[in-house]
Design a protein around this motif. Structure first.
Motif, mmCIF file in Angstrom:
data_model
loop_
_atom_site.group_PDB
_atom_site.id
_atom_site.type_symbol
_atom_site.label_atom_id
_atom_site.label_comp_id
_atom_site.label_asym_id
_atom_site.label_seq_id
_atom_site.Cartn_x
_atom_site.Cartn_y
_atom_site.Cartn_z
ATOM 1 N N SER A 33 5.312 -35.216 -2.280
ATOM 2 C CA SER A 33 5.709 -35.893 -3.516
ATOM 3 C C SER A 33 7.215 -35.833 -3.733
ATOM 4 O O SER A 33 7.858 -34.815 -3.499
ATOM 5 N N VAL A 34 7.775 -36.955 -4.183
ATOM 6 C CA VAL A 34 9.182 -37.056 -4.549
ATOM 7 C C VAL A 34 9.290 -37.155 -6.068
ATOM 8 O O VAL A 34 10.211 -36.620 -6.670
ATOM 9 N N GLU A 35 8.320 -37.842 -6.682
ATOM 10 C CA GLU A 35 8.322 -38.060 -8.124
ATOM 11 C C GLU A 35 6.888 -38.266 -8.604
ATOM 12 O O GLU A 35 6.130 -39.024 -8.007
ATOM 13 N N ARG A 73 5.559 -41.277 -6.450
ATOM 14 C CA ARG A 73 6.367 -41.639 -5.277
ATOM 15 C C ARG A 73 6.342 -40.484 -4.298
ATOM 16 O O ARG A 73 6.461 -39.323 -4.695
ATOM 17 N N TRP A 74 6.214 -40.779 -3.009
ATOM 18 C CA TRP A 74 6.155 -39.747 -1.986
ATOM 19 C C TRP A 74 6.642 -40.272 -0.647
ATOM 20 O O TRP A 74 6.723 -41.451 -0.418
ATOM 21 N N ARG A 75 6.960 -39.329 0.235
ATOM 22 C CA ARG A 75 7.337 -39.630 1.627
ATOM 23 C C ARG A 75 6.066 -39.869 2.425
ATOM 24 O O ARG A 75 5.032 -39.268 2.148
ATOM 25 N N LEU A 76 6.162 -40.751 3.412
ATOM 26 C CA LEU A 76 5.013 -40.961 4.279
ATOM 27 C C LEU A 76 5.446 -41.290 5.689
ATOM 28 O O LEU A 76 6.557 -41.765 5.926
ATOM 29 N N SER A 77 4.558 -40.983 6.618
ATOM 30 C CA SER A 77 4.726 -41.309 8.026
ATOM 31 C C SER A 77 3.367 -41.790 8.510
ATOM 32 O O SER A 77 2.381 -41.058 8.431
ATOM 33 N N ILE A 78 3.303 -43.017 8.977
ATOM 34 C CA ILE A 78 2.034 -43.606 9.386
ATOM 35 C C ILE A 78 1.807 -43.280 10.859
ATOM 36 O O ILE A 78 2.598 -43.673 11.714
#
Length: 118
Positions: free
Chosen positions: A28-30, A59-64
Protein backbone atom coordinates in the motif's frame (compact mmCIF):
# COMPACT_ATOMS: atom_id res chain seq x y z
CA UNK A 1 -21.40 -19.31 -7.70
CA UNK A 2 -19.29 -21.87 -9.53
CA UNK A 3 -20.91 -25.26 -9.99
CA UNK A 4 -19.11 -28.51 -10.91
CA UNK A 5 -18.72 -28.63 -14.67
CA UNK A 6 -16.26 -29.48 -17.39
CA UNK A 7 -16.47 -25.72 -18.08
CA UNK A 8 -16.06 -23.90 -14.74
CA UNK A 9 -18.35 -20.88 -14.60
CA UNK A 10 -20.03 -18.26 -12.44
CA UNK A 11 -23.51 -16.97 -13.21
CA UNK A 12 -23.97 -13.20 -12.98
CA UNK A 13 -20.23 -12.55 -12.68
CA UNK A 14 -20.80 -8.80 -12.96
CA UNK A 15 -23.05 -8.69 -9.89
CA UNK A 16 -22.52 -11.80 -7.75
CA UNK A 17 -21.73 -11.03 -4.12
CA UNK A 18 -20.68 -14.60 -3.28
CA UNK A 19 -17.05 -13.48 -2.89
CA UNK A 20 -14.25 -14.51 -0.54
CA UNK A 21 -12.26 -12.03 1.57
CA UNK A 22 -8.76 -11.85 0.05
CA UNK A 23 -7.58 -9.27 2.60
CA UNK A 24 -5.82 -5.94 2.31
CA UNK A 25 -3.93 -5.16 -0.88
CA UNK A 26 -0.17 -5.54 -0.20
CA UNK A 27 2.42 -2.81 -0.89
CA UNK A 28 0.00 0.00 0.00
CA UNK A 29 1.06 3.56 -0.85
CA UNK A 30 -2.18 5.29 0.19
CA UNK A 31 -5.35 4.03 1.88
CA UNK A 32 -6.19 0.43 2.66
CA UNK A 33 -7.67 -1.26 -0.38
CA UNK A 34 -9.51 -4.44 0.48
CA UNK A 35 -9.81 -7.27 -2.03
CA UNK A 36 -12.52 -9.88 -2.41
CA UNK A 37 -12.96 -12.36 -5.19
CA UNK A 38 -13.99 -15.71 -6.48
CA UNK A 39 -11.73 -18.17 -8.27
CA UNK A 40 -13.35 -19.72 -11.35
CA UNK A 41 -10.50 -22.01 -12.40
CA UNK A 42 -6.87 -22.72 -11.58
CA UNK A 43 -4.96 -25.13 -13.82
CA UNK A 44 -1.78 -27.12 -13.22
CA UNK A 45 1.01 -24.95 -11.77
CA UNK A 46 -1.66 -22.23 -11.32
CA UNK A 47 -1.81 -21.69 -15.10
CA UNK A 48 -4.21 -20.50 -16.25
CA UNK A 49 -6.00 -18.85 -13.36
CA UNK A 50 -9.29 -17.04 -13.86
CA UNK A 51 -11.84 -15.39 -11.64
CA UNK A 52 -13.46 -12.24 -10.31
CA UNK A 53 -11.55 -9.62 -8.35
CA UNK A 54 -13.20 -6.70 -6.53
CA UNK A 55 -11.05 -4.01 -4.90
CA UNK A 56 -11.99 -0.95 -2.83
CA UNK A 57 -10.33 2.49 -3.19
CA UNK A 58 -6.65 3.00 -2.39
CA UNK A 59 -3.25 3.02 -4.11
CA UNK A 60 -0.48 0.41 -4.12
CA UNK A 61 2.58 -0.87 -5.97
CA UNK A 62 2.16 -3.88 -8.20
CA UNK A 63 4.16 -6.24 -10.35
CA UNK A 64 2.26 -8.52 -12.72
CA UNK A 65 4.00 -11.93 -12.74
CA UNK A 66 2.68 -13.23 -16.07
CA UNK A 67 0.35 -12.07 -18.84
CA UNK A 68 -2.99 -10.99 -17.38
CA UNK A 69 -6.17 -10.27 -19.34
CA UNK A 70 -8.57 -7.99 -17.44
CA UNK A 71 -12.15 -7.03 -18.28
CA UNK A 72 -13.23 -4.26 -15.91
CA UNK A 73 -17.00 -4.36 -15.42
CA UNK A 74 -17.44 -1.76 -12.65
CA UNK A 75 -15.61 1.08 -10.92
CA UNK A 76 -12.72 3.33 -11.90
CA UNK A 77 -8.96 3.05 -11.48
CA UNK A 78 -5.72 4.38 -12.94
CA UNK A 79 -2.69 2.18 -13.56
CA UNK A 80 0.69 3.92 -13.98
CA UNK A 81 3.68 1.94 -15.18
CA UNK A 82 7.21 2.60 -13.95
CA UNK A 83 7.91 3.85 -17.51
CA UNK A 84 5.18 6.53 -17.25
CA UNK A 85 2.41 4.79 -19.21
CA UNK A 86 -1.07 5.64 -17.87
CA UNK A 87 -4.05 3.30 -18.30
CA UNK A 88 -7.37 4.65 -17.00
CA UNK A 89 -9.99 1.92 -16.57
CA UNK A 90 -13.75 1.99 -16.06
CA UNK A 91 -16.65 -0.36 -16.77
CA UNK A 92 -16.17 -1.79 -20.25
CA UNK A 93 -12.38 -1.41 -20.39
CA UNK A 94 -10.29 -4.42 -21.43
CA UNK A 95 -6.53 -4.53 -20.78
CA UNK A 96 -3.89 -7.16 -21.54
CA UNK A 97 -1.06 -6.52 -19.07
CA UNK A 98 2.17 -8.23 -20.18
CA UNK A 99 4.07 -10.33 -17.66
CA UNK A 100 6.61 -8.17 -15.82
CA UNK A 101 4.48 -4.99 -15.99
CA UNK A 102 5.30 -2.92 -12.88
CA UNK A 103 3.93 0.29 -11.46
CA UNK A 104 1.05 1.48 -9.30
CA UNK A 105 -2.70 1.02 -9.23
CA UNK A 106 -4.95 3.76 -7.84
CA UNK A 107 -8.53 2.58 -7.35
CA UNK A 108 -10.80 5.63 -7.33
CA UNK A 109 -14.17 3.83 -7.20
CA UNK A 110 -14.54 0.19 -6.13
CA UNK A 111 -13.67 -1.85 -9.21
CA UNK A 112 -14.70 -5.29 -10.40
CA UNK A 113 -12.40 -7.14 -12.77
CA UNK A 114 -12.99 -10.43 -14.57
CA UNK A 115 -9.46 -11.71 -15.11
CA UNK A 116 -7.35 -14.49 -16.61
CA UNK A 117 -3.73 -14.89 -15.59
CA UNK A 118 -1.76 -17.05 -18.06
Amino acid sequence: MAEPSSAPHIYNATTTDDLVDWGLQPDSVEGQSKSTGRLVHKGPNNQPESGIWVCTPGRWRLSIPRDEFCHFVAGRAVYRSDEGEVIAVEAGTVVMFPGGWTGECHVIETMRNIYMLV
